[in-house]
Design a protein around this motif. Structure first.
Motif, mmCIF file in Angstrom:
data_model
loop_
_atom_site.group_PDB
_atom_site.id
_atom_site.type_symbol
_atom_site.label_atom_id
_atom_site.label_comp_id
_atom_site.label_asym_id
_atom_site.label_seq_id
_atom_site.Cartn_x
_atom_site.Cartn_y
_atom_site.Cartn_z
ATOM 1 N N ALA A 184 -54.750 12.069 -6.868
ATOM 2 C CA ALA A 184 -55.001 11.435 -5.571
ATOM 3 C C ALA A 184 -53.699 10.865 -5.018
ATOM 4 C CB ALA A 184 -56.052 10.333 -5.720
ATOM 5 N N HIS A 185 -52.874 10.325 -5.897
ATOM 6 C CA HIS A 185 -51.562 9.807 -5.495
ATOM 7 C C HIS A 185 -50.670 10.932 -4.976
ATOM 8 C CE1 HIS A 185 -47.675 7.844 -5.609
ATOM 9 N NE2 HIS A 185 -47.269 8.608 -6.606
ATOM 10 N N LEU A 186 -50.648 12.055 -5.677
ATOM 11 C CA LEU A 186 -49.836 13.198 -5.245
ATOM 12 C C LEU A 186 -50.302 13.713 -3.883
ATOM 13 C CD1 LEU A 186 -49.532 15.166 -8.620
ATOM 14 C CD2 LEU A 186 -47.681 14.025 -7.394
ATOM 15 N N LYS A 187 -51.601 13.775 -3.673
ATOM 16 C CA LYS A 187 -52.146 14.238 -2.390
ATOM 17 C C LYS A 187 -51.749 13.289 -1.268
ATOM 18 C CE LYS A 187 -56.529 15.354 -0.114
ATOM 19 N NZ LYS A 187 -58.013 15.407 -0.279
ATOM 20 N N ASN A 188 -51.831 11.997 -1.519
ATOM 21 C CA ASN A 188 -51.491 11.012 -0.495
ATOM 22 C C ASN A 188 -49.993 10.990 -0.186
ATOM 23 O OD1 ASN A 188 -52.513 8.829 1.243
ATOM 24 N ND2 ASN A 188 -51.268 7.491 -0.037
ATOM 25 N N LEU A 189 -49.175 11.345 -1.179
ATOM 26 C CA LEU A 189 -47.718 11.401 -0.987
ATOM 27 C C LEU A 189 -47.315 12.434 0.069
ATOM 28 C CD1 LEU A 189 -45.973 11.251 -4.492
ATOM 29 C CD2 LEU A 189 -45.535 9.768 -2.543
ATOM 30 N N MET A 190 -48.144 13.449 0.254
ATOM 31 C CA MET A 190 -47.787 14.537 1.157
ATOM 32 C C MET A 190 -47.621 14.071 2.604
ATOM 33 S SD MET A 190 -47.341 17.047 -0.831
ATOM 34 C CE MET A 190 -46.894 15.891 -2.115
ATOM 35 N N TRP A 191 -48.281 12.957 2.975
ATOM 36 C CA TRP A 191 -48.166 12.439 4.341
ATOM 37 C C TRP A 191 -46.723 12.085 4.706
ATOM 38 C CZ3 TRP A 191 -51.682 12.698 8.076
ATOM 39 C CH2 TRP A 191 -53.030 12.842 7.734
ATOM 40 N N PRO A 195 -43.215 15.869 5.639
ATOM 41 C CA PRO A 195 -42.346 15.714 6.815
ATOM 42 C C PRO A 195 -40.874 15.513 6.443
ATOM 43 C CG PRO A 195 -44.328 14.408 7.091
ATOM 44 C CD PRO A 195 -44.347 14.917 5.686
ATOM 45 N N ALA A 196 -40.623 14.760 5.361
ATOM 46 C CA ALA A 196 -39.235 14.543 4.928
ATOM 47 C C ALA A 196 -38.602 15.847 4.470
ATOM 48 C CB ALA A 196 -39.194 13.505 3.800
ATOM 49 N N LEU A 386 -53.656 3.444 -3.095
ATOM 50 C CA LEU A 386 -52.882 4.661 -2.868
ATOM 51 C C LEU A 386 -51.767 4.429 -1.857
ATOM 52 C CD1 LEU A 386 -55.769 7.294 -2.754
ATOM 53 C CD2 LEU A 386 -53.949 7.168 -4.472
ATOM 54 N N ALA A 387 -52.010 3.520 -0.911
ATOM 55 C CA ALA A 387 -50.952 3.168 0.050
ATOM 56 C C ALA A 387 -49.815 2.453 -0.670
ATOM 57 C CB ALA A 387 -51.521 2.283 1.158
ATOM 58 N N LEU A 388 -50.168 1.639 -1.667
ATOM 59 C CA LEU A 388 -49.162 0.939 -2.464
ATOM 60 C C LEU A 388 -48.364 1.927 -3.309
ATOM 61 C CD1 LEU A 388 -47.798 -1.534 -3.767
ATOM 62 C CD2 LEU A 388 -49.772 -1.690 -5.315
ATOM 63 N N SER A 389 -49.050 2.817 -4.013
ATOM 64 C CA SER A 389 -48.338 3.757 -4.902
ATOM 65 C C SER A 389 -47.397 4.648 -4.095
ATOM 66 C CB SER A 389 -49.335 4.604 -5.696
ATOM 67 O OG SER A 389 -50.120 5.420 -4.849
ATOM 68 N N ARG A 390 -47.793 5.017 -2.865
ATOM 69 C CA ARG A 390 -46.917 5.859 -2.047
ATOM 70 C C ARG A 390 -45.680 5.090 -1.597
ATOM 71 N NH1 ARG A 390 -49.193 8.107 3.472
ATOM 72 N NH2 ARG A 390 -48.400 6.098 4.230
ATOM 73 N N ALA A 391 -45.872 3.850 -1.181
ATOM 74 C CA ALA A 391 -44.730 3.035 -0.761
ATOM 75 C C ALA A 391 -43.778 2.789 -1.921
ATOM 76 C CB ALA A 391 -45.220 1.707 -0.177
ATOM 77 N N ILE A 445 -51.072 6.557 10.947
ATOM 78 C CA ILE A 445 -51.333 7.942 10.550
ATOM 79 C C ILE A 445 -51.037 8.120 9.065
ATOM 80 C CG2 ILE A 445 -50.687 10.366 10.896
ATOM 81 C CD1 ILE A 445 -49.877 9.620 13.759
ATOM 82 N N GLY A 446 -52.041 8.499 8.317
ATOM 83 C CA GLY A 446 -51.850 8.719 6.886
ATOM 84 C C GLY A 446 -51.808 7.445 6.055
ATOM 85 N N LEU A 447 -52.015 6.289 6.688
ATOM 86 C CA LEU A 447 -52.013 5.021 5.944
ATOM 87 C C LEU A 447 -53.412 4.802 5.366
ATOM 88 C CD1 LEU A 447 -50.329 2.561 5.126
ATOM 89 C CD2 LEU A 447 -51.157 1.409 7.190
ATOM 90 N N ARG A 448 -53.535 4.968 4.094
ATOM 91 C CA ARG A 448 -54.829 4.959 3.417
ATOM 92 C C ARG A 448 -55.451 3.568 3.405
ATOM 93 N NH1 ARG A 448 -58.223 9.113 1.131
ATOM 94 N NH2 ARG A 448 -59.548 8.103 -0.438
ATOM 95 N N GLN A 449 -56.684 3.481 3.888
ATOM 96 C CA GLN A 449 -57.418 2.219 3.921
ATOM 97 C C GLN A 449 -58.361 2.127 2.723
ATOM 98 O OE1 GLN A 449 -56.813 -0.080 6.499
ATOM 99 N NE2 GLN A 449 -55.220 1.401 7.095
ATOM 100 N N ALA A 450 -58.656 0.910 2.309
ATOM 101 C CA ALA A 450 -59.570 0.706 1.184
ATOM 102 C C ALA A 450 -60.959 1.246 1.504
ATOM 103 C CB ALA A 450 -59.643 -0.777 0.836
#
Length: 457
Positions: A184-191, A195-196, A386-391, A445-450
């Protein structure tokens, strides 16, 4: 028990550390080792004035270095492996193949995507840079590209692979600290990561087609391919890297297996034990009279890694002092309580990860600290972990490549033979990832909410 240091004192101490490092390395152009030693002395003496005993300071410093014993030993193995890969013809074969297959105009995007693909498959930016990275570096320099540009592109690809691989230590760490599912973390990282990567790819194409290389390329590549003799053997150690990665064998035993197999081949090829010993310890030294080939192949060996190891030991020691004596937390904790929005929370997470990298020079601590500081605040503001792990991943895990005294930055510099300050402007993926992460927070955009986590359960 270690004395608790207050915020004002800790802030003054940190400003002094920043002044010493930035002034010495950037202002005076000194090698990072001396300023780091001065920063350690400054920290120990100042905390002694605040009541911290020398014994406690020593324990904090040693604890910081102990956390980096694994990568320090890993660097010795990588130095030996690079020398063996050159001595047994692996890297020369990769360079020969590159000259035969790569169009100069498309070299930079090819180097980016190759590094990204290999990094994703093996889950290690360090291994990617020390294998295909060394070969790509040789090709890029030979056809006339700016070495700093080539290094930045290779590192960008290696970082992408490291970020998006389920085998990556840093990716697993970010997911574990935030207590989220790895995939789930890897999927959320794609946001932010896709783009980078795409922006980096566009920039690589632009540099490749706007005169980044020079001279008679066909003549250069013809000369180099005539001087290099490819070998079938190259397939074996390259395959071993991928096999050990898929078997999830840790980095140290994985590289040790490669070193043992390459050493056996080198010895059975007619070389003496003395020649083998000189190779793994002192690196490869070409007998060619071609200056370009000598510059490409004269590298590797455990001794070549010693400057990097000294640098990293000092950086880890400083990091141990700042973290284990509570200096970083004394500065950060009062700031955390003043956060008022999701945007400020994500921005603070990114800033903390980046700043910690510059202060302690250690990737894992820089990934963990923001997670530990802000985990409860993400719950308070209704954001998914997931927003935390991506940041954490977009800042703490990758900013280390931009730090001259950082573990990753020093390793990349030593392996690719380009200074950190030279390749930083071209390490686009590391520079862009926190930017896209911040844009995600600003736009939503792409910022995962609880609430999204609840809906999926």
């Amino acid at each position: 028990m270690t004395k608790t240091l207050n915020r004002t004192f800790s802030t003054i101490l940190l400003l002094g550390v920043v002044f010493i490092l930035a002034g010495g390395i950037i202002g005076l152009g000194l090698a990072p080792i001396a300023p780091l030693l001065v920063a350690i002395a400054w920290t120990i003496l100042l905390v002694r004035l605040a009541g911290v005993t020398f014994k406690d300071s020593q324990a904090a410093l040693i604890k910081g270095i102990e956390a980096g014993i694994a990568p320090l030993f890993l660097f010795l193995l990588i130095g030996a492996m690079i020398a063996l890969w050159i001595g047994t013809g692996v890297i020369p074969t990769m360079i020969w193949s590159g000259f035969k297959l790569i169009n100069p105009q498309w070299f930079l995007p090819t180097a980016l995507l190759t590094s990204a693909l290999v990094g994703t498959m093996i889950g290690s930016a360090f291994t990617t840079m020390s294998t295909v990275g060394v070969a790509l570096m040789g090709i890029g320099i030979t056809i006339g590209f700016n070495p700093a540009l080539v290094a930045g592109i290779i590192i960008s690809g290696a970082i992408f692979g490291d970020k998006t691989s389920p085998l990556s230590d840093s990716t697993n760490l970010a997911a574990a600290v935030a207590e989220v599912d790895l995939f789930a973390h890897l999927k959320n990282l794609m946001w932010t990561t896709i783009p980078a990567l795409l922006t980096t790819l566009v920039l690589a194409i632009a540099f490749g087609f706007t005169g980044g290389h020079a001279g008679d390329l066909s003549a250069k590549t013809a000369v180099m391919t005539d001087l290099i003799t490819p070998t079938w053997w190259a397939i074996v150690p390259i395959a071993l890297i991928f096999i050990t990665a898929t078997k999830k064998i840790p980095a140290i035993p994985s590289l040790l297996i490669n070193v043992v197999v390459c050493s056996a081949y080198y010895l059975f090829s007619g070389h003496s034990l003395t020649a083998w010993s000189n190779l793994v310890v002192n690196g490869y030294h070409s007998s060619s009279h071609n200056a370009t080939l000598v510059a490409l192949l004269n590298r590797g060996g455990m001794v070549a890694m010693m400057d990097t190891i000294m640098l990293i030991m000092l950086a880890l020691g400083l990091g141990g002092l700042l973290s284990n004596l509570g200096i970083l937390r004394a500065v950060m904790n009062p700031l955390v309580s003043k956060l008022k929005s999701q945007r400020s929370l994500v921005f603070s997470t990114l800033l903390t990860g980046i700043a910690t990298n510059f202060l302690v020079g250690e990737q894992y601590l820089s990934t963990m600290l923001p997670g530990q500081l802000f985990k409860e605040d993400y719950k308070r503001f209704g954001l998914s972990p997931l927003a935390l792990s991506r940041a954490m991943e977009d800042s703490g895990a990758i900013a280390n490549y931009l730090v001259p005294w950082g573990v990753a930055g020093a390793f990349a510099s030593q392996t690719l033979h380009v200074s950190v300050l030279a390749f930083v402007p071209y390490t686009f993926l590391a520079l862009l990832s926190p930017v896209f992460s911040l844009l995600s927070a600003l736009t939503g955009i792409g910022l995962r909410q609880a609430s999204e986590d609840v809906e999926e359960k």
